[in-house]
Design an enzyme around this catalytic site. Structure first.
Site, PDB file in Angstrom:
ATOM      1  NE  ARG B 240      -3.699  -2.464   0.575  1.00 46.28           N
ATOM      2  CZ  ARG B 240      -4.602  -2.981   1.336  1.00 46.28           C
ATOM      3  NH1 ARG B 240      -5.055  -1.957   2.378  1.00 46.28           N
ATOM      4  NH2 ARG B 240      -5.144  -4.248   1.231  1.00 46.28           N
ATOM      5  CD  GLU B 242      -3.383   4.297   3.425  1.00 45.18           C
ATOM      6  OE1 GLU B 242      -4.215   4.854   4.244  1.00 45.18           O
ATOM      7  OE2 GLU B 242      -3.292   2.965   3.071  1.00 45.18           O
ATOM      8  NE  ARG B 248      -5.687   1.891  12.555  1.00 45.77           N
ATOM      9  CZ  ARG B 248      -6.994   1.613  12.552  1.00 45.77           C
ATOM     10  NH1 ARG B 248      -7.359   0.772  13.255  1.00 45.77           N
ATOM     11  NH2 ARG B 248      -7.753   2.517  12.211  1.00 45.77           N
ATOM     12  CG  HIS B 249      -1.835   2.696   8.515  1.00 43.85           C
ATOM     13  ND1 HIS B 249      -2.682   3.627   9.413  1.00 43.85           N
ATOM     14  CD2 HIS B 249      -2.836   2.385   7.476  1.00 43.85           C
ATOM     15  CE1 HIS B 249      -3.893   3.448   9.103  1.00 43.85           C
ATOM     16  NE2 HIS B 249      -4.064   2.806   8.052  1.00 43.85           N
ATOM     17  CD  GLU B 391      -9.894  -3.328   9.179  1.00 41.39           C
ATOM     18  OE1 GLU B 391      -9.374  -2.074   8.712  1.00 41.39           O
ATOM     19  OE2 GLU B 391      -9.643  -4.064   8.641  1.00 41.39           O
ATOM     20  CB  SER B 394     -12.059  -5.056   5.391  1.00 45.15           C
ATOM     21  OG  SER B 394     -13.059  -4.024   5.049  1.00 45.15           O
ATOM     22  NE  ARG B 442      -3.830  -2.663  10.647  1.00 46.95           N
ATOM     23  CZ  ARG B 442      -4.826  -1.642  10.117  1.00 46.95           C
ATOM     24  NH1 ARG B 442      -6.234  -2.133  10.192  1.00 46.95           N
ATOM     25  NH2 ARG B 442      -4.365  -0.585   9.810  1.00 46.95           N
TER      26      ARG B 442
END
Lengths: 468, 468
Positions: B240, B242, B248-249, B391, B394, B442
């Site tokens: 990712r 991002e 948490r990323h 989370e 998903s 996670r």
């Protein structure tokens, strides 16, 4: 369309469970329409579910109208349908189906998902042995058509068997290693510097900088050894930006990697790796006989042979065998692909094994981090493993001493600045260790005696193919 | 340097096996010098092997000279040594070692791999609980120093425990799914088109063209479902691009992915996924209690609680709970991170569980391929799963009908040309199916109650870190 509107109580029976034990029972089955053939007031369907299929009959009578027979006959092949029917024992075995002793007398049909009328390839063509196709002039499907329409090609009994067996290889690999006390690790694929010198590496745009895709997890496996995990393995993608368009090269493949600290001799590791492969071969022959036979129907092949313990030859022995067979090779020359294959045949003739280890490669043909042989400076503590004459694993004792590693890198003309992090990993106490990487697709291909690695990669990547 | 010169007969005893049962035996041990302390004619060493350690004594006498004591005292910390010694029962337990009832009276010492004298971080500092460090003013080690020197940081008892437990999560995930009849698949990471619209995707130079790194294996999992594998899983890297710098990323993490055809209702899949997670939690609590306790020593935390069967709340119920707690939210608004956490606390209070499913998300906040709820057009057949209020998964029922998929994509303003291959996958009969992706790091972090995902990634990647 099933949109999860309801949770009905209906039980769907597996096609493989439709046997004489179920005779005269009314069952519901969900399956694909493999073929359909209307004949007067009747329609014969072959319903397929994975590698199993059963004949279904829709006939005008108490439970089916003329319209229903027509409806059934017009459902496109590969559509998914739910049928309710009575299981009936048949008098004559149905040779064309896996469920030979029963057929289904259909009472209700619902289409769950309709396929388009024109299929880009026919499943029956896709499982036809090549020779038969040539002899009889019947159609087979070429590799590109298969790969372009992979979703359909993967539905064949051959593909189902190949990839179930491949899942089994991964499972057996891990099962064996976890029993041996190994720890599974996850290593990064995006790296800041090209791990093995910079050739054949894919570049990634990483925010405002460049990064690279890992050509192997080796550095990270070795760091985990230096971090006291002692025995580690990983399964993950490996990337090679090599413009090789051969039957056995992919630009992205799955590596089964092992690294292990040893006490005194790297043969401790060689034995563990070879035993792991032997456990995989045994497990496949025990648990996946159906899959092996399914693949053999389309691609006939001798069963895979191996010895226990695994045959280990030294490179100089292999050279002698090749020279005896008329090949001219220097002592420090690497094996060419044709010579590898020839050697495989010679070893098979002499030792009756499709799997062996070639140990003590010339130092000159191995990477800088390979430990030299202390008894012979021209040799190294390194090895390859072969299946049916093709390399499936390359490995070595690694140099764990930063001083010697620096010397070896300089000898290879490698820029020390670029491998500083690698060398620094060994500065705070490093156990002697060895390891190797196995190509999953090659193991699958060679175990099954297939001839193209694209047959054993779900969605293969090569210089010319990035889709689907 | 061990260069595999010999294969001696010598047996190396594990530090964990040094107990009173071995009293008065002469043994060889290979271990790291954790600490050394000279005191007159004696030198006390603590020898460490993974999470175990033992005291060793070198004393001037029959077996050791003054020079040897001096030599022992001068071996740099973290060096790997072989020692021969007699196991002796001690009168008073050695509180600072895991082997409390014996010590080793050393007769011979060889240095196998010497560490450099200055360590970039001290292992004792690296396992000190943060609170104690602040209270007593004793040193702890900051995150960047740890990560910059990951090979040493991973040697701590805490790191050893974290990553052994993480290996266990992967093992339990696969063990459970293989028992449930799932097939493991390997999906490509280099793809020709950005899978989810193009944002947050890394670009790769692929020979003369551009390619991308897969943001999820979803398309390939779905293609395998359309190819009749029925139940598939994979474990692999997910990328990712991002620019998120949070606890948490990560830009590269490990996805535990599941996809499954179902008969009538996507809850069949939700139940399988939830049960898989429950089997993981149970397996960890049964098989990894030592590791959990080791991590708790440095990072104290309540044991992870879960219910059987797993609690499933609908989104509208969660909204009601949040509103009752004073939060203002619209019916079709997504959960913010603080609201997720608050909801986690409310659920824990009310139901006493750290794990639950949130079902029926508003259609508006989910991707175009999410199946709308047939009973309520503003809802969807989609779900997230949470651990300690964060989370971890998903998922959704996917639209398996090409016509509806096209409509949904147009509604989202997606260029149909770019997702043609995706939509075409469903044109030849597609079973209804659902799935989801779990973030491995996670799960590890939240199960252990840690607070930063960099603690549960061996070599974390974020926008600012690409090394080691």
């Amino acid at each position: 369309m099933i949109q999860s509107q309801e949770k009905p109580d209906r039980v769907l029976v597996r096609v493989s469970d439709l046997t004489v034990q179920k005779a005269d029972e009314v069952v519901w089955v969900r399956a694909r329409v493999h073929t359909s053939r209307a004949k007067g007031k009747q329609c014969f369907l072959v319903l397929r579910q994975q590698q199993f299929n059963v004949q279904a009959l829709v006939a005008v009578g108490d439970h089916a109208s003329k319209q229903m027979v027509k409806f059934a006959a017009n459902i496109n092949k590969e559509s998914i349908i739910d049928v309710e029917g009575v299981v009936r024992k048949v008098n004559q075995k149905i040779g064309s189906c896996t469920q030979q002793d029963v057929e289904l007398h259909v009472q209700k049909i619902y289409v769950i998902s309709l396929a388009e009328p024109r299929l880009p390839l026919q499943l029956d063509d896709a499982v036809r042995p090549e020779v038969e196709g040539e002899e009889e002039g019947r159609a087979t499907v070429n590799q590109d058509t298969r790969l372009d329409n992979r979703v359909i090609d993967l539905r064949t009994s051959t593909s189902q068997a190949v990839f179930r067996l491949q899942s089994g290889i991964c499972h057996l690999f891990r099962e064996t290693l976890i029993n041996k006390g190994f720890v599974e690790i996850q290593t990064p694929k995006i790296i800041s510097a090209a791990s093995e010198g910079g050739a054949n590496v894919f570049t990634v745009s990483y925010f405002k900088n460049n990064a690279y895709l890992a050509q192997s997890p080796q550095l990270y496996k070795q760091m985990c050894i230096c971090a006291d995990f002692e025995k580690v393995f990983c399964i993950g993608p490996v990337f090679r930006a090599e413009d090789s368009n051969t039957h056995r090269h992919l630009t992205e493949f799955v590596g089964l990697d092992i690294e292990m600290a040893f006490n005194y001799h790297y043969h401790e590791v060689v034995e563990e790796i070879a035993d792991t492969l032997v456990q995989i071969f045994k497990g496949l022959q025990e648990r996946f006989q159906t899959e092996i036979q399914t693949v053999n129907k389309q691609f006939p092949c001798e069963p895979f042979k191996f010895l226990e313990p695994t045959l280990r030859l030294e490179y100089c022995e292999a050279l002698a065998m090749l020279r005896e067979a008329g090949i001219e090779m220097g002592d420090e020359e690497d094996l060419s692909t044709p010579n590898e294959k020839l050697l495989g045949r010679l070893v098979k003739e002499k030792y009756d094994t499709d799997f062996y280890i070639l140990d003590k490669y010339p130092l000159a043909v191995r990477p800088f981090y390979t430990m030299p042989d202390p008894r012979n400076p021209k040799q190294s503590n390194s090895y390859d493993m072969f299946m049916r004459g093709e390399e499936i694993l390359s490995g070595a004792q690694r140099v764990h001493d930063p001083q010697l590693l620096t010397e070896r890198a300089l000898h290879h003309g490698i820029d020390l600045e670029k491998i500083k992090a690698y060398i620094d990993s060994f500065r705070f106490g490093a156990p002697p260790h060895a390891g190797g990487g196995i190509g999953l697709e090659r193991v699958t291909m060679l175990f099954l005696g297939l001839h193209n690695i694209r047959q054993t990669s779900l969605f293969p990547r090569d210089p010319k193919r990035l889709t689907p």
